[in-house]
Design a protein around this motif. Structure first.
Motif, PDB file in Angstrom:
ATOM      1  N   GLN A 114       0.810  -1.208   0.000  1.00 33.49           N
ATOM      2  CA  GLN A 114       0.000   0.000   0.000  1.00 33.49           C
ATOM      3  C   GLN A 114       0.848   1.265   0.000  1.00 33.49           C
ATOM      4  O   GLN A 114       0.506   2.262  -0.632  1.00 33.49           O
ATOM      5  N   TYR A 144       1.302   2.169  -9.004  1.00 35.92           N
ATOM      6  CA  TYR A 144       1.388   1.003  -9.859  1.00 35.92           C
ATOM      7  C   TYR A 144       1.128   1.379 -11.313  1.00 35.92           C
ATOM      8  O   TYR A 144       0.361   2.311 -11.598  1.00 35.92           O
ATOM      9  N   SER A 168      -1.989   3.214  -4.915  1.00 33.01           N
ATOM     10  CA  SER A 168      -2.400   1.935  -4.336  1.00 33.01           C
ATOM     11  C   SER A 168      -3.845   1.960  -3.861  1.00 33.01           C
ATOM     12  O   SER A 168      -4.536   0.941  -3.892  1.00 33.01           O
ATOM     13  N   ILE A 196      -5.265  -1.612  -4.825  1.00 30.95           N
ATOM     14  CA  ILE A 196      -4.853  -2.703  -3.935  1.00 30.95           C
ATOM     15  C   ILE A 196      -6.035  -3.494  -3.389  1.00 30.95           C
ATOM     16  O   ILE A 196      -5.959  -4.721  -3.247  1.00 30.95           O
TER      17      ILE A 196
END
Length: 299
Positions: free
Chosen positions: A4, A126, A281, A285
Motif C-alpha cells: 500500500q 502502480y 495503491s 490494492i
C-alpha cells in the motif's frame, strides 16, 4: 510485491563480490532514500536513475548508462527490489558491474530483509496495464494484457531434456511462487563459455555463481535447486528488467524465449503505446487483494 505504501531500507547495506562478466571485485552500498526519490545508482559521482531511458546494453545482462558512466548487470538487484517492495533506495558502486553473488537474487533479498524495510508515509504507485500489447522478434515474443491478478510467465524452448519447453509463472504475493523464484540462479551451456570469454564476457563466471549445462547434464555438484530452475531464473530476469519502467506492473505478462533485449523493448513499447495508467495503491490494492483471495491465492 503488492504494497500500500512506498518502501525503503531501514539501514545502509554493504555487499562485496565479483562481476560475472568483468571478473572484477566490487563493493556495493545501499542507502535509504526518501519518498518519491526512486531507485538510483551512483558511480563516479554520477547519479543514474533505474529507468528504461538509461538502459544501454543487453548482451547477456542489462546495463544502464548516463553521461558515459556505465553500471552493468542490474537485473538481479532490481528483481530483489521488486520482490521486497522497495521503491526508493540509492545504490553506490565502486566498479562498473554489480556483484553476481550466487547467480540469483537470494543474497540481495536476504541483505535487504536483514537491514529492515522502512514503510514511508506515501502511497505506492502502480503501472496498471489497460490494453493488450506485444513485441515480437523472430520466433520470440512478449505479450501482456490487463488482469486483476498479476502474473509473470516464461516459456523456454530448448533442445535439452532438462530445460526443454518448461513454463513457470510467478504471482506476486503468492507465497509458493515467490519462494521458488528469487533463489533461482543464472545458467549457461558449457559450449557457450568459450565464446563468451572470447568477447570479453563471463570472466567472473564459475560453478559458484551459475548453473552450467553440458548436453543434458548439470555440471554443478549440488545439481539444480528446482527442476525448472533455469525457467524460474528467466522470470526473475523479466521481473528485474520490467522494474525499469519505474513502477511495479499490474497485469499479465507472458514471455516466449525472451531475453534482456526483448524485455527492454517491451518496456519501451509499453511507454510508447501508453498501454498503462499510473494509479495510486488506494485505487488498485483492494481489488487486487479481493481477486487474489477469490482465486484461492494465499497472500
Amino acid at each position: 510485491m503488492i504494497c500500500q505504501f512506498q518502501r525503503t531500507i531501514k539501514r545502509p547495506i554493504s555487499i562485496e563480490g565479483i562481476g560475472l562478466h568483468t571478473g572484477k571485485k566490487v563493493k556495493l552500498k545501499l542507502y535509504p532514500a526518501k519518498k518519491n526519490e526512486g531507485i538510483n545508482f551512483i558511480r563516479k559521482n554520477t547519479l543514474i536513475p533505474a529507468k528504461i531511458d538509461y538502459a544501454h546494453s543487453f548482451d547477456y545482462s542489462t546495463s544502464l548508462m548516463k553521461d558515459g558512466v556505465v553500471v552493468k548487470t542490474v537485473e538481479h538487484l532490481m528483481a530483489a527490489f521488486y520482490f521486497t517492495g522497495i521503491d526508493n533506495v540509492f545504490v553506490e558502486i565502486d566498479e562498473e558491474e554489480l556483484p553476481i553473488l550466487d547467480g540469483s537474487s537470494k543474497e540481495f533479498v536476504e541483505a535487504i530483509k536483514k537491514a529492515g524495510i522502512e514503510t514511508l508515509n506515501e502511497e505506492k504507485f502502480y503501472a496498471v496495464i489497460e490494453r493488450p500489447v506485444q513485441v515480437i522478434n523472430g520466433d520470440k515474443f512478449i505479450k501482456a494484457k490487463p488482469s486483476s491478478i498479476t502474473k509473470f510467465s516464461y516459456q523456454a524452448d530448448y533442445n535439452n531434456t532438462i530445460i526443454g519447453k518448461k513454463v513457470f509463472t510467478y504471482v506476486p504475493n503468492d507465497k509458493k511462487s515467490y519462494e521458488g523464484i528469487f533463489t533461482a540462479r543464472t545458467y549457461c551451456f558449457l559450449e557457450e563459455v568459450e565464446y563468451l570469454r572470447s568477447v570479453g564476457l563471463a570472466k567472473g563466471g564459475s560453478l559458484k555463481n551459475a548453473v552450467v549445462f553440458h548436453n543434458d547434464n548439470v555440471l554443478n555438484e549440488e545439481g539444480l535447486r528446482f527442476e525448472d530452475e533455469p525457467v524460474r531464473h528467466k522470470v526473475l530476469d523479466l521481473v528485474g528488467d520490467l522494474y525499469l519502467l519505474g513502477y511495479p506492473l499490474v497485469g499479465e505478462v507472458f514471455s516466449f524465449k525472451g531475453g534482456h533485449r526483448l524485455n527492454a523493448e517491451f518496456v519501451k513499447t509499453l511507454l510508447k503505446e501508453n498501454a498503462f495508467l499510473i494509479k495510486p495503491s488506494s485505487e488498485v490494492i483492494k481489488t487486487i487483494n479481493e481477486n487474489y483471495r477469490n482465486a484461492g491465492i494465499k497472500i
